[in-house]
Design a protein around this motif. Structure first.
Motif: not given
Ligand code: PFF
Length: 465
Positions: A28-35, A110-112, A235-245, A332-335
Motif C-alpha cells: 500500500s505504501a510503496v506506489g506511484l508516490g515513491n517512484i 478522490l486520491i484513487l 502522509f501520502f507515501t505511507l498511506s496515512l490519515g485516511m484509514g487504509a493502514i 486496492i488499499s485506497l478503496i
Molecule cells: N502510498 C501510496 C503511494 O505512495 O503511492 C498512495 C496511497 C495509498 C495513499 C493508499 C493513501 C492511501 F491510503
C-alpha cells in the motif's frame, strides 16, 4: 448462521502472519508516490533540503502516526468508519469521531480517481516500451511522445478504465487471496529492478550530480510550500490519515508487534523513494532534462535510459510492469475502507460494493484525465503556477489538506481518546519507556508539528512576522 460467519470472516480475515501484513502494508505504501511523485516533487522543490524535511516528517510524524493507526484498526477490527464509531463508544468519547472515518473514505475516493489515471500512463508505457518505441529517440523525442500522449483524452480514458477494472477485480475477490500472494514476489522484484536502474544511473557519468541534488541541503531553495509538500507527501507515501493502514491493521494478527512492523514499513518505503531518486536524477542531468518537469518527469527520463541501455526494452517493460503492480497494490488499499464499509453496513457483498465504488471513482477520474488536455486550466497556489486544473486541485486537497488533517485527528484519538490501558494493551510494547515515548510523540509532537505546518500554509503566522 454458518453463512454469516463465512461472510464476516471474508471481510474480516487475517493476514497469515506478521510478514504478510508487512508486505501488504508496504504494498500500500510503496506506489506511484515513491517512484513517480517523490522524484518530481523533490525536483520541483530544489532537492536536498526538501528530502531532509521529508525524511524528518516520516520519522517524527509518519511512523508514530502509523503505529497509532494500526493500533486503532487492530483494536476494533472493522472498517475505519465503524472502527472509529465503536472505539469512541468503548472509550466513552464523542460519537463524532466516526467522521474521521468518513473523511478517510472521501480522501480515498478522490486520491484513487487521479491515481488511476497516472497508473494508466504506466500501463500505456508498458506497451510502448515493449514495442521498442523509445530505442530510436533522443530525450527531446521522448518528451514529445509523452506530450502527445497526454494531450489525447481518449488514450488517457482508455488506460484509466483498464486500471480501474483491474483494481475492482482484485478487491471484489477479497484482498487476502490475490493480494497476499502477489505482493510476496512483486515487492522484492521491484526493489531489484530499482537497483538495476541505479546501477545504470551510476554509469551515466552524472551520478554525483544526482547525489548532490538529492542530499545537499540548501535551505534557501526550500519554501514554506515545499515544507508543506514534504509533510503532505510523508502522509501520502505511507498511506496515512485516511484509514487504509487502519483497515490493514484490522487484519493484523494479535501477537504481532505494531512498533516493529510500522518501523519496517516506514524504512522500506523511504528506501524505495530514495532509490527511485538515485535512478532518475543522474539520467535527468546526463540528458540536460529539467528536474522540475513535474508529473511528466519519470515518463520523460526513464524511457531515455531504457532506449539506450543494453536490454533496455526488456528492463524498461519490466520496470513499468512493476510500477503498475506497485500502483495496483496501493489502489486496492485506497478503496478497501469504502468497500468494507458498504459490505458491513449495507449488506452488499464484496463484488457489488467494489463495483459500485469502482464506477464512482472511475467517473470522477474523467476530470483528471481531461485536466491534461481539453479541460486544462492554470491557477496559482502559493505563488507556484499549476497547470493541470482538477488534477492539481485533487492532489493539493488530498495530500496537503485531507491526509494531514486525518492524521492529526487519528493521532489525537490514539493519544488522547484511547484510555491508557487500552492503547497500552493493544500496543504490547516490551518496555514501558518505549510506550511512553510513543505516547508523548503522538499526543504532543506529531499533531503540533502537523498543525504548525498546516497553519503556516494558510498564512496564519504571516501577520506576526
Ligand atoms: N502510498 C501510496 C503511494 O505512495 O503511492 C498512495 C496511497 C495509498 C495513499 C493508499 C493513501 C492511501 F491510503
Amino acid at each position: 448462521m454458518a453463512k454469516t460467519t463465512t461472510k464476516r470472516r471474508y471481510v474480516h480475515g487475517q493476514w497469515s502472519n506478521r510478514w504478510a501484513f508487512i508486505l501488504a502494508a508496504t504494498g500500500s505504501a510503496v506506489g506511484l508516490g515513491n517512484i513517480w511523485k517523490f522524484p518530481y516533487i523533490a525536483g520541483e522543490n530544489g532537492g536536498g533540503a526538501f528530502v531532509l524535511v521529508y525524511i524528518l516528517c516520516i520519522a517524527v510524524i509518519g511512523i508514530p502516526i502509523m503505529m497509532g493507526e494500526v493500533m486503532l484498526g487492530r483494536r476494533a477490527r472493522q472498517s475505519p468508519i465503524n472502527t472509529m464509531r465503536s472505539l469512541s463508544a468503548q472509550e466513552g468519547r464523542n460519537g463524532m469521531w466516526k467522521y474521521v472515518g468518513w473523511m478517510g473514505v472521501a480522501a480515498g475516493f478522490l486520491i484513487l480517481s487521479y491515481y488511476s489515471v497516472i497508473a494508466g500512463w504506466a500501463l500505456a508505457y508498458v506497451v510502448r516500451t515493449a514495442s521498442g518505441m523509445f530505442t530510436i529517440h533522443t530525450a527531446d523525442g521522448v518528451a514529445n511522445i509523452f506530450g502527445e500522449f497526454v494531450s489525447d483524452p481518449e488514450k488517457l480514458l482508455f488506460w484509466h478504465t483498464v486500471f480501474m477494472v483491474m483494481t475492482v477485480i482484485v478487491v471484489a475477490r477479497g484482498v487476502q487471496h490475490g493480494l497476499e500472494k502477489a505482493v510476496r514476489f512483486l515487492m522484492p522484484a521491484l526493489f531489484i529492478l530499482l537497483l538495476v536502474l541505479v546501477g545504470y544511473a551510476m554509469n551515466t557519468g552524472f551520478f554525483n550530480e544526482g547525489l548532490h541534488f538529492l542530499f545537499d541541503a540548501d535551505f534557501s531553495k526550500l519554501t514554506g510550500e515545499g515544507v508543506l509538500t514534504a509533510m503532505g507527501h510523508a502522509f501520502f507515501t505511507l498511506s496515512l490519515g485516511m484509514g487504509a493502514i487502519m483497515i490493514y491493521g484490522s487484519y493484523l494478527p494479535q501477537e504481532a508487534s505494531i512498533a516493529k512492523t510500522s518501523i519496517t514499513i516506514g524504512i522500506a518505503d523511504t528506501v524505495v523513494a530514495l532509490l527511485a531518486g538515485l535512478a532518475i536524477f543522474p539520467i535527468v542531468f546526463a540528458n540536460g532534462l529539467e528536474p522540475a518537469a513535474g508529473p511528466s518527469l519519470i515518463f520523460e527520463t526513464l524511457p531515455v535510459a531504457f532506449g539506450q541501455m543494453p536490454g533496455g526494452t526488456l528492463f524498461g517493460s519490466l520496470f513499468f510492469i512493476l510500477l503498475v503492480f506497485a500502483a495496483w497494490t496501493s489502489a486496492i488499499s485506497l478503496i478497501e475502507p469504502a468497500v468494507a464499509y458498504l459490505s458491513e453496513n449495507h449488506g452488499l457483498d464484496r463484488v457489488m460494493s467494489s463495483a459500485v465504488i469502482g464506477i464512482g471513482v472511475w467517473a470522477l477520474g474523467i476530470l483528471t484525465a481531461m485536466s491534461f488536455n481539453r479541460w486544462a486550466f492554470n491557477f496559482h497556489f502559493f505563488g507556484k503556477a499549476k497547470e493541470n486544473g482538477m488534477f492539481d486541485i485533487f492532489d493539493i486537497l488530498t495530500a496537503n489538506i485531507m491526509l494531514p488533517l486525518g492524521g492529526i485527528l487519528i493521532a489525537l484519538f490514539a493519544g488522547w481518546g484511547m484510555r491508557r490501558h487500552s492503547s497500552q494493551d493493544e500496543m504490547q510494547m516490551k518496555s514501558i519507556i518505549s510506550y511512553d515515548v510513543w505516547s508523548f510523540i503522538i499526543r504532543y509532537v506529531s499533531p503540533t508539528l502537523t498543525i504548525i505546518i498546516l497553519l503556516h500554509l494558510f498564512g496564519f503566522f504571516d501577520r506576526f512576522l
